[in-house]
Design a protein around this motif. Structure first.
Motif, PDB file in Angstrom:
ATOM      1  N   ARG A  25      36.509 -10.433  29.361  1.00 40.94           N
ATOM      2  CA  ARG A  25      36.473  -9.492  30.487  1.00 40.94           C
ATOM      3  C   ARG A  25      37.530  -8.419  30.272  1.00 40.94           C
ATOM      4  O   ARG A  25      38.667  -8.734  29.992  1.00 40.94           O
ATOM      5  CB  ARG A  25      36.757 -10.231  31.799  1.00 40.94           C
ATOM      6  CG  ARG A  25      36.681  -9.337  33.020  1.00 40.94           C
ATOM      7  CD  ARG A  25      37.026 -10.093  34.281  1.00 40.94           C
ATOM      8  NE  ARG A  25      36.082 -11.160  34.552  1.00 40.94           N
ATOM      9  CZ  ARG A  25      36.133 -11.917  35.631  1.00 40.94           C
ATOM     10  NH1 ARG A  25      37.076 -11.736  36.521  1.00 40.94           N
ATOM     11  NH2 ARG A  25      35.256 -12.874  35.816  1.00 40.94           N
TER      12      ARG A  25
ATOM     13  N   ILE B 131      42.073 -11.938  37.344  1.00 38.35           N
ATOM     14  CA  ILE B 131      40.987 -12.852  36.991  1.00 38.35           C
ATOM     15  C   ILE B 131      40.957 -14.047  37.938  1.00 38.35           C
ATOM     16  O   ILE B 131      39.904 -14.500  38.372  1.00 38.35           O
ATOM     17  CB  ILE B 131      41.157 -13.340  35.537  1.00 38.35           C
ATOM     18  CG1 ILE B 131      40.939 -12.192  34.557  1.00 38.35           C
ATOM     19  CG2 ILE B 131      40.200 -14.489  35.226  1.00 38.35           C
ATOM     20  CD1 ILE B 131      41.397 -12.517  33.156  1.00 38.35           C
TER      21      ILE B 131
ATOM     22  N   ARG C 251      33.939  -3.327  40.930  1.00 40.01           N
ATOM     23  CA  ARG C 251      35.336  -3.121  40.534  1.00 40.01           C
ATOM     24  C   ARG C 251      36.279  -3.810  41.516  1.00 40.01           C
ATOM     25  O   ARG C 251      37.279  -4.426  41.118  1.00 40.01           O
ATOM     26  CB  ARG C 251      35.651  -1.633  40.440  1.00 40.01           C
ATOM     27  CG  ARG C 251      35.105  -1.000  39.184  1.00 40.01           C
ATOM     28  CD  ARG C 251      35.265   0.492  39.143  1.00 40.01           C
ATOM     29  NE  ARG C 251      36.652   0.945  39.107  1.00 40.01           N
ATOM     30  CZ  ARG C 251      36.998   2.195  38.823  1.00 40.01           C
ATOM     31  NH1 ARG C 251      36.066   3.092  38.512  1.00 40.01           N
ATOM     32  NH2 ARG C 251      38.273   2.553  38.818  1.00 40.01           N
TER      33      ARG C 251
ATOM     34  N   ASP D 143      35.898  -7.669  41.014  1.00 43.60           N
ATOM     35  CA  ASP D 143      36.472  -8.118  39.749  1.00 43.60           C
ATOM     36  C   ASP D 143      37.990  -8.049  39.758  1.00 43.60           C
ATOM     37  O   ASP D 143      38.658  -8.820  39.069  1.00 43.60           O
ATOM     38  CB  ASP D 143      35.924  -7.260  38.610  1.00 43.60           C
ATOM     39  CG  ASP D 143      36.106  -7.925  37.258  1.00 43.60           C
ATOM     40  OD1 ASP D 143      35.639  -9.061  37.104  1.00 43.60           O
ATOM     41  OD2 ASP D 143      36.729  -7.318  36.365  1.00 43.60           O
TER      42      ASP D 143
END
Length: 452
Positions: A252, A214, A289, A292
């Protein structure tokens, strides 16, 4: 802007009760030795050490400092550390909200503090790249006359975003992105130190790894997410921060993707193959992807540049310049804005006409070279500029193409060993259809020399 009574009261309250401050503020380094990462700036005798009075005073000739680096790498932190270490008055402005009027107010206050109390002022100006040329010009008198020690922070290349007079009077310090190990160490300190969470909670490996993903190298983001997860865990009466709690608080889901493992290469491969297959939606999924999961945006940009030549080539000659421009933009702006640039490039490449003719052409040429099919360069193509070349017959008989109607001279170019070999076989897709017509006509003209 001078701190008002309310700001001063808030700062006083935070000093008396540190727990009232956000975790990222409480964990802010108090001295240079507590700064996470940036080892290249913290070596003994470095300009930053000298700036805070370690090892011989401040850096000669520099009346301001520009800190350049991605978000969350410690620019604001370093400014605070410098102000505390030098015991100077500290004033903070943001170029997003401040203008020339606010800058002049701070400068006037600095001159009064210096003349009346002998107190020097550190002006920290965040996001200086958002200031116009005129606004940056308003800082010059204060910098030149040493009314303030300016510490400016920017996420953009200062050579493009900061005026030359200010840049030439500044010490430029480049901050590097924090590594996962840097952020991991910070999280563990925040868990155990009294000014942090004081050992009230533990953080197992899996939720820790998710917090690192994150954070994406942003220390502030990592601490903010940890604080939110810790608060939720305490509310539940838990002594351990679980992955579910982290997911719940940051809204998330954990992405199953290891930047250093097999998934790293699998997802990167899937991105490129989706672009090659013109499935723009799948390509964007894999791009998301990677973003993130905290993938290095420069790695993604490099893959896109390769794809532009490998899978598109001359079917769309604009594809490679677009991918290169994207890579340059990504290097200058970093995340989160770089996601927009990578999306732009990915969509363009996925929807471009495809050709691997350039890929197969160099592959076939390399195969012949590796088989030993090199041969002697025709004498008329050899260098004829040095003394004695004429005696060897070098460059003799060479026909200058610009002197021939149509600009194509019918003469042999390839060595005898590969004479007549056709490496480039253009497709009829996109712009390459034009090259297909051209190459057929050129080869026909060259065959007039017996070269075909």
């Amino acid at each position: 802007m001078e701190p008002d009574l309310f700001t001063a009261a808030a700062e006083d309250r935070q000093e008396k009760d540190p727990s009232s401050s956000p975790l990222a503020v409480r964990m802010r380094p108090r001295v240079l030795d507590e700064v996470v990462g940036q080892r290249h700036l913290l070596k003994p005798g470095s300009p930053l050490r000298r700036l805070v009075g370690e090892g011989g005073g401040g850096p000669a000739g520099a009346s301001s400092v520009i800190l350049w680096g991605p978000p969350g790498t410690g620019k604001t932190t370093l400014a605070h550390v410098v102000s505390k270490a030098t015991e100077k008055r500290f004033v903070e402005l943001s170029a997003i909200t401040a203008g020339v009027k606010e800058v002049r107010t701070v400068i006037d206050g600095a001159r009064r503090a210096s003349g009346g109390y002998g107190k020097e002022t550190v002006l920290f100006l965040d996001e200086i790249h958002r200031f116009s040329k005129a606004q940056q010009d308003s800082l010059l008198p204060a910098v030149e006359n040493r009314w303030v020690t300016l510490i400016a922070a920017t996420t953009e290349n200062p050579y493009f975003s900061i005026i030359s007079p200010l840049l030439s009077r500044s010490l430029l310090l480049t901050l590097e992105p924090l590594t996962d190990d840097d952020v991991r160490g910070l999280l563990r300190r925040a868990l155990t130190e009294e000014r942090g969470l004081g050992g009230a909670l533990s953080l197992p490996e899996e939720p820790e790894a998710h917090l690192l993903r994150i954070a994406g190298g942003d220390a502030r983001r990592a601490l903010t997410a940890l604080e939110a997860a810790a608060g939720a865990a305490i509310d539940k009466g838990e002594r351990e921060i679980s992955l579910a709690t982290v997911e719940e608080t940051v809204d998330r889901a954990a992405v199953r993707y290891d930047r250093d493992g097999d998934q790293h290469y699998d997802v990167a491969s899937a991105l490129i193959k989706s672009i090659r297959g013109s499935d723009v939606d799948a390509a964007l999924h894999y791009l998301a992807r990677m973003i993130d999961a905290g993938e290095d945006p420069r790695f993604i940009a490099r893959r896109l540049m390769i794809s532009a030549s490998e899978d598109i080539g001359l079917a769309d000659p604009a594809a490679l310049p677009l991918a290169v421009a994207a890579a340059q933009a990504v290097a200058m702006i970093g995340f989160p804005e770089a996601a927009l640039t990578l999306s732009h490039a990915t969509i363009a490449l996925a929807l471009a006409p495809k050709s691997n003719a350039a890929t197969t052409a160099i592959g076939a040429a390399l195969e012949d070279v590796r088989k030993g099919l090199t041969g002697q360069i025709p004498a008329h193509l050899r260098d004829g500029h040095y003394q004695g070349a004429a005696k060897l017959g070098h460059a003799r008989g060479y026909v200058y193409p610009h002197d021939v109607p149509g600009g194509i001279a019918a003469q042999q170019y390839a060595p005898d060993s590969v004479r007549g070999r056709r490496y480039y076989e253009p497709t009829r897709y996109g712009a390459e259809a034009r090259y297909a017509d051209v190459v057929d006509k050129v080869r026909e003209r060259l065959r007039g020399s017996g070269a075909g």
